[in-house]
Write a protein that holds these residues in place. Structure first.
Motif, PDB file in Angstrom:
ATOM      1  N   UNK A 111     -17.160 -63.528 123.021  1.00 59.90           N
ATOM      2  CA  UNK A 111     -15.920 -62.845 122.666  1.00 59.90           C
ATOM      3  C   UNK A 111     -14.996 -62.798 123.880  1.00 59.90           C
ATOM      4  N   UNK A 112     -13.755 -63.157 123.677  1.00 59.10           N
ATOM      5  CA  UNK A 112     -12.771 -63.152 124.755  1.00 59.10           C
ATOM      6  C   UNK A 112     -11.939 -61.873 124.687  1.00 59.10           C
ATOM      7  N   UNK A 113     -11.922 -61.118 125.763  1.00 58.52           N
ATOM      8  CA  UNK A 113     -11.098 -59.928 125.833  1.00 58.52           C
ATOM      9  C   UNK A 113      -9.745 -60.281 126.421  1.00 58.52           C
ATOM     10  N   UNK A 114      -8.652 -59.780 125.819  1.00 55.82           N
ATOM     11  CA  UNK A 114      -7.336 -60.009 126.413  1.00 55.82           C
ATOM     12  C   UNK A 114      -7.276 -59.365 127.797  1.00 55.82           C
ATOM     13  N   UNK A 125     -13.641 -51.052 126.446  1.00 56.50           N
ATOM     14  CA  UNK A 125     -14.870 -51.569 125.844  1.00 56.50           C
ATOM     15  C   UNK A 125     -15.437 -52.692 126.708  1.00 56.50           C
ATOM     16  N   UNK A 126     -14.583 -53.484 127.317  1.00 56.39           N
ATOM     17  CA  UNK A 126     -15.022 -54.575 128.206  1.00 56.39           C
ATOM     18  C   UNK A 126     -15.897 -54.011 129.325  1.00 56.39           C
ATOM     19  N   UNK A 127     -15.454 -52.941 129.953  1.00 55.87           N
ATOM     20  CA  UNK A 127     -16.231 -52.358 131.055  1.00 55.87           C
ATOM     21  C   UNK A 127     -17.579 -51.812 130.554  1.00 55.87           C
ATOM     22  N   UNK A 128     -17.560 -51.197 129.382  1.00 58.61           N
ATOM     23  CA  UNK A 128     -18.809 -50.683 128.819  1.00 58.61           C
ATOM     24  C   UNK A 128     -19.801 -51.816 128.585  1.00 58.61           C
TER      25      UNK A 128
END
Length: 91
Positions: free
Chosen positions: A73-76, A85-88
């Motif tokens: 999954x690519x996070x903007x 959520x990316x950091x989590x």
């Protein structure tokens, strides 16, 4: 990509005595990918039997097919802040 040996080490630590989890949260998805329901539970208030049951499920998740989609999954760029959520997930 997530290293399999690292994931095995994490799952070895997922026992009621050694885990540092305090909350469990997630959702139930149908076959079309729509959310059927959600949950958010205080892990520390569960009975010993329920803790073991939930940890067994948590150990299977990193090796499931769904996790392959999550790894790719690519996070903007603007959603990678300190409380995201990316950091989590990357923690």
């Amino acid at each position: 990509m997530i290293n399999r040996e690292d994931m095995l080490e994490l799952t070895r630590r997922m026992t009621p005595a050694r885990t540092s989890m305090t909350r469990i949260a997630g959702s139930y998805m149908d076959a079309d990918g729509e959310i059927d329901g959600t949950f958010n539970t205080n892990f520390l208030k569960l009975s010993a039997g329920e803790k073991e049951k939930k940890l067994k499920i948590a150990k299977e998740i990193p090796f499931s097919r769904t996790n392959e989609n999550l790894k790719r999954y690519r996070f903007p760029g603007d959603s990678m802040g300190p409380n995201s959520m990316w950091r989590l997930l990357m923690g």
